[in-house]
Motif scaffolding. Structure first.
Motif, PDB file in Angstrom:
ATOM      1  N   GLN A  34     -14.691 -45.770 -10.504  1.00 14.84           N
ATOM      2  CA  GLN A  34     -14.393 -47.067 -11.107  1.00 14.84           C
ATOM      3  C   GLN A  34     -13.896 -48.030 -10.040  1.00 14.84           C
ATOM      4  N   ARG A  35     -13.983 -49.316 -10.350  1.00 19.18           N
ATOM      5  CA  ARG A  35     -13.470 -50.324  -9.435  1.00 19.18           C
ATOM      6  C   ARG A  35     -12.002 -50.594  -9.735  1.00 19.18           C
ATOM      7  N   GLN A  36     -11.228 -50.760  -8.680  1.00 18.94           N
ATOM      8  CA  GLN A  36      -9.799 -51.001  -8.823  1.00 18.94           C
ATOM      9  C   GLN A  36      -9.515 -52.506  -8.757  1.00 18.94           C
ATOM     10  N   ARG A  37      -8.685 -52.976  -9.677  1.00 21.25           N
ATOM     11  CA  ARG A  37      -8.362 -54.403  -9.705  1.00 21.25           C
ATOM     12  C   ARG A  37      -7.448 -54.766  -8.539  1.00 21.25           C
ATOM     13  N   ARG A  38      -7.505 -56.028  -8.156  1.00 24.67           N
ATOM     14  CA  ARG A  38      -6.578 -56.603  -7.177  1.00 24.67           C
ATOM     15  C   ARG A  38      -5.853 -57.743  -7.888  1.00 24.67           C
ATOM     16  N   LEU A  39      -4.535 -57.651  -7.984  1.00 23.88           N
ATOM     17  CA  LEU A  39      -3.774 -58.581  -8.791  1.00 23.88           C
ATOM     18  C   LEU A  39      -2.663 -59.261  -7.991  1.00 23.88           C
ATOM     19  N   SER A  40      -2.421 -60.503  -8.327  1.00 22.86           N
ATOM     20  CA  SER A  40      -1.261 -61.225  -7.803  1.00 22.86           C
ATOM     21  C   SER A  40      -0.479 -61.770  -8.999  1.00 22.86           C
ATOM     22  N   VAL A  41       0.690 -62.305  -8.737  1.00 16.81           N
ATOM     23  CA  VAL A  41       1.587 -62.766  -9.800  1.00 16.81           C
ATOM     24  C   VAL A  41       1.409 -64.265 -10.012  1.00 16.81           C
ATOM     25  N   LYS A  42       1.214 -64.653 -11.288  1.00 18.33           N
ATOM     26  CA  LYS A  42       1.149 -66.068 -11.644  1.00 18.33           C
ATOM     27  C   LYS A  42       1.873 -66.253 -12.979  1.00 18.33           C
ATOM     28  N   VAL A  43       3.053 -66.892 -12.930  1.00 19.73           N
ATOM     29  CA  VAL A  43       3.862 -67.092 -14.127  1.00 19.73           C
ATOM     30  C   VAL A  43       3.526 -68.451 -14.732  1.00 19.73           C
ATOM     31  N   THR A  44       2.973 -68.442 -15.910  1.00 24.21           N
ATOM     32  CA  THR A  44       2.638 -69.669 -16.639  1.00 24.21           C
ATOM     33  C   THR A  44       3.333 -69.631 -17.995  1.00 24.21           C
ATOM     34  N   ASP A  45       3.319 -70.766 -18.691  1.00 25.50           N
ATOM     35  CA  ASP A  45       3.901 -70.805 -20.030  1.00 25.50           C
ATOM     36  C   ASP A  45       3.197 -69.809 -20.951  1.00 25.50           C
ATOM     37  N   GLU A  46       1.878 -69.710 -20.808  1.00 25.79           N
ATOM     38  CA  GLU A  46       1.115 -68.771 -21.634  1.00 25.79           C
ATOM     39  C   GLU A  46       1.508 -67.328 -21.344  1.00 25.79           C
ATOM     40  N   ASP A  89     -18.806 -33.109   1.416  1.00 32.93           N
ATOM     41  CA  ASP A  89     -17.420 -33.467   1.170  1.00 32.93           C
ATOM     42  C   ASP A  89     -17.400 -34.764   0.357  1.00 32.93           C
ATOM     43  N   VAL A  90     -16.640 -34.771  -0.736  1.00 31.45           N
ATOM     44  CA  VAL A  90     -16.640 -35.924  -1.640  1.00 31.45           C
ATOM     45  C   VAL A  90     -16.165 -37.191  -0.934  1.00 31.45           C
ATOM     46  N   VAL A  91     -15.073 -37.088  -0.172  1.00 28.18           N
ATOM     47  CA  VAL A  91     -14.525 -38.270   0.494  1.00 28.18           C
ATOM     48  C   VAL A  91     -15.526 -38.829   1.500  1.00 28.18           C
ATOM     49  N   GLU A  92     -16.132 -37.949   2.296  1.00 20.65           N
ATOM     50  CA  GLU A  92     -17.115 -38.408   3.280  1.00 20.65           C
ATOM     51  C   GLU A  92     -18.303 -39.079   2.583  1.00 20.65           C
ATOM     52  N   HIS A  93     -18.732 -38.507   1.446  1.00 21.55           N
ATOM     53  CA  HIS A  93     -19.853 -39.097   0.700  1.00 21.55           C
ATOM     54  C   HIS A  93     -19.488 -40.491   0.201  1.00 21.55           C
ATOM     55  N   MET A  94     -18.307 -40.617  -0.373  1.00 16.79           N
ATOM     56  CA  MET A  94     -17.895 -41.914  -0.907  1.00 16.79           C
ATOM     57  C   MET A  94     -17.750 -42.958   0.204  1.00 16.79           C
ATOM     58  N   GLU A  95     -17.210 -42.540   1.338  1.00 20.28           N
ATOM     59  CA  GLU A  95     -17.044 -43.481   2.457  1.00 20.28           C
ATOM     60  C   GLU A  95     -18.391 -43.948   2.987  1.00 20.28           C
ATOM     61  N   ARG A  96     -19.406 -43.098   2.876  1.00 22.70           N
ATOM     62  CA  ARG A  96     -20.723 -43.440   3.400  1.00 22.70           C
ATOM     63  C   ARG A  96     -21.595 -44.155   2.367  1.00 22.70           C
ATOM     64  N   GLU A  97     -21.542 -43.713   1.097  1.00 26.15           N
ATOM     65  CA  GLU A  97     -22.495 -44.186   0.102  1.00 26.15           C
ATOM     66  C   GLU A  97     -21.929 -45.187  -0.900  1.00 26.15           C
ATOM     67  N   VAL A  98     -20.618 -45.256  -1.046  1.00 22.50           N
ATOM     68  CA  VAL A  98     -20.037 -46.089  -2.097  1.00 22.50           C
ATOM     69  C   VAL A  98     -19.185 -47.227  -1.551  1.00 22.50           C
ATOM     70  N   LEU A  99     -18.215 -46.892  -0.709  1.00 26.27           N
ATOM     71  CA  LEU A  99     -17.252 -47.902  -0.257  1.00 26.27           C
ATOM     72  C   LEU A  99     -17.879 -49.071   0.506  1.00 26.27           C
ATOM     73  N   PRO A 100     -18.948 -48.860   1.297  1.00 26.17           N
ATOM     74  CA  PRO A 100     -19.559 -50.028   1.961  1.00 26.17           C
ATOM     75  C   PRO A 100     -20.071 -51.081   0.976  1.00 26.17           C
ATOM     76  N   PHE A 101     -20.400 -50.653  -0.252  1.00 24.22           N
ATOM     77  CA  PHE A 101     -20.961 -51.565  -1.245  1.00 24.22           C
ATOM     78  C   PHE A 101     -19.942 -51.945  -2.323  1.00 24.22           C
ATOM     79  N   ALA A 102     -18.897 -51.146  -2.468  1.00 24.21           N
ATOM     80  CA  ALA A 102     -17.843 -51.428  -3.456  1.00 24.21           C
ATOM     81  C   ALA A 102     -16.504 -51.025  -2.840  1.00 24.21           C
ATOM     82  N   PRO A 103     -15.946 -51.881  -1.983  1.00 20.71           N
ATOM     83  CA  PRO A 103     -14.712 -51.531  -1.252  1.00 20.71           C
ATOM     84  C   PRO A 103     -13.527 -51.215  -2.157  1.00 20.71           C
ATOM     85  N   ASN A 104     -13.539 -51.722  -3.399  1.00 23.34           N
ATOM     86  CA  ASN A 104     -12.411 -51.481  -4.305  1.00 23.34           C
ATOM     87  C   ASN A 104     -12.664 -50.304  -5.250  1.00 23.34           C
ATOM     88  N   ALA A 105     -13.632 -49.446  -4.921  1.00 22.30           N
ATOM     89  CA  ALA A 105     -13.939 -48.294  -5.769  1.00 22.30           C
ATOM     90  C   ALA A 105     -12.910 -47.186  -5.576  1.00 22.30           C
TER      91      ALA A 105
END
Length: 352
Positions: free
Chosen positions: A182-194, A284-300
């Motif tokens: 899955q893709r991991q969200r990247r969040l910052s803080v924004k305080v609004t009235d809503e 190796d799962v990590v090596e596979h992900m670093e080669r096949e997934v992370l280059p195209f989805a860095p937040n996976a």
């Protein structure tokens, strides 16, 4: 063959550990893997001097891949390939060599006492092109395997090495993990009235919490500690449920922010982004992900502990030969020829 008529007897037989059908049951609409398991169970056990049982079972392509990880057919494949090392070779036969059907067929060679060099290995042989045309077809049967064709297959089997029509693999090469990604969200803080109103709608929120929320800033991942510090400074209590509600309310997606983790330190995932990545057991799962997934989805992110193990024999992929693309010059020449031909036809129609 549909085996629903024998279903009750087969399922009762399967309850006996170590019996022919105890390793898994396929769908009642397809009895091929039952027959494969039946043949395997009848083989003589390995003995001295190379003694043992061998079988050749012809089937269509479904036993190679039908059923997902953990299904009945997959469990039978795991038993044959990994647990017992019974599969010596699988040979893909040419199409249109049987009277009643033109489908692709395969011969599974089972052996309880493999040669030492073949132990722990499976040989896949692509015999799709090993055929000769018949002088006169008989129904679907329009091809036959002549002496030269059979010799090609036998020589590849005897050589037991990688070649254009032979691949030597292990059970780990044919096994795989289906790893959830899955893709991991990247969040910052924004305080609004809503955002304040949303957080204050929580059942544990009180009037004093509004000012606490309005004072929040800094990295989103640091909010749990920040909220607790503000609550202590203001002398108010804040429940873990309210902390989660506040974090959700003031969090906004921000690709420049670090990957978000929740109050428990777990990744915050993008809803609806779940996919499955297939990784060979030999990788190796990590090596596979670093080669096949992370280059195209860095937040996976992925959870290897939640992966499911399965087995398949991907003949098409292993023997795939890419077709060279035509050059642009060839394509342009064809287009020009078509346009010239169309122009001449238009002139003929208009009498020019």
């Amino acid at each position: 063959k549909d085996w629903s008529v024998d279903r009750e007897a087969v399922e009762e037989h399967a309850k006996t550990p170590g019996s022919a059908f105890s390793h898994g049951l396929p769908a009642v609409s397809d009895g091929q893997m039952l027959f494969l398991a039946h043949c395997a169970s009848k083989l003589r056990a390995a003995g001295p001097g190379g003694q043992g049982g061998r079988a050749a079972v012809v089937s269509n392509g479904s036993p190679l891949f039908t059923g997902g990880p953990g299904s009945g057919p997959d469990s039978i494949r795991a038993w044959l390939l990994a647990e017992t090392d019974l599969v010596d070779a699988i040979i893909a036969l040419p199409t249109n060599i049987f009277y009643g059907t033109g489908i692709a067929t395969y011969v599974w060679i089972l052996d309880t006492n493999k040669e030492p060099r073949r132990k722990g290995k499976i040989q896949l042989i692509n015999g799709l092109d090993a055929w000769s045309p018949m002088q006169k077809g008989m129904g679907e049967k329009r091809r036959e395997m002549g002496e030269a064709d059979r010799k090609t297959i036998l020589e590849a089997y005897a050589a037991f090495e990688d070649s254009e029509i032979s691949k030597i693999v292990t059970a780990a090469d044919l096994g795989y993990r289906d790893v959830p990604v899955q893709r991991q969200r990247r969040l910052s803080v924004k305080v609004t009235d809503e955002a304040v109103l949303e957080a204050m709608s929580h059942k544990d929120a009180d009037v004093e919490h509004a000012a606490l929320i309005e004072a929040l800033d800094g990295p989103w991942n640091a909010l749990p500690a920040r909220i607790k510090a503000e609550a202590k400074k203001r002398g108010v209590r804040v429940s873990v449920g309210l902390i989660d509600a506040i974090m959700q309310a003031v969090g906004v997606d921000d690709e420049t922010a670090p990957p978000a983790v929740n109050r428990l330190g777990k990744p915050v995932l993008v809803e609806g982004s779940k996919l499955t990545e297939r990784v060979a057991l030999s990788e190796d799962v990590v090596e596979h992900m670093e080669r096949e997934v992370l280059p195209f989805a860095p937040n996976a992110v992925w959870d290897e502990s939640a992966s499911k193990v399965g087995y398949e024999i991907p003949f098409t992929r292993l023997f795939y030969k890419p077709t060279p693309l035509r050059s642009l010059e060839e394509i342009d020449a064809d287009v020009s020829e078509v346009m010239r031909s169309l122009g001449e036809k238009f002139k003929a129609v208009h009498g020019e």
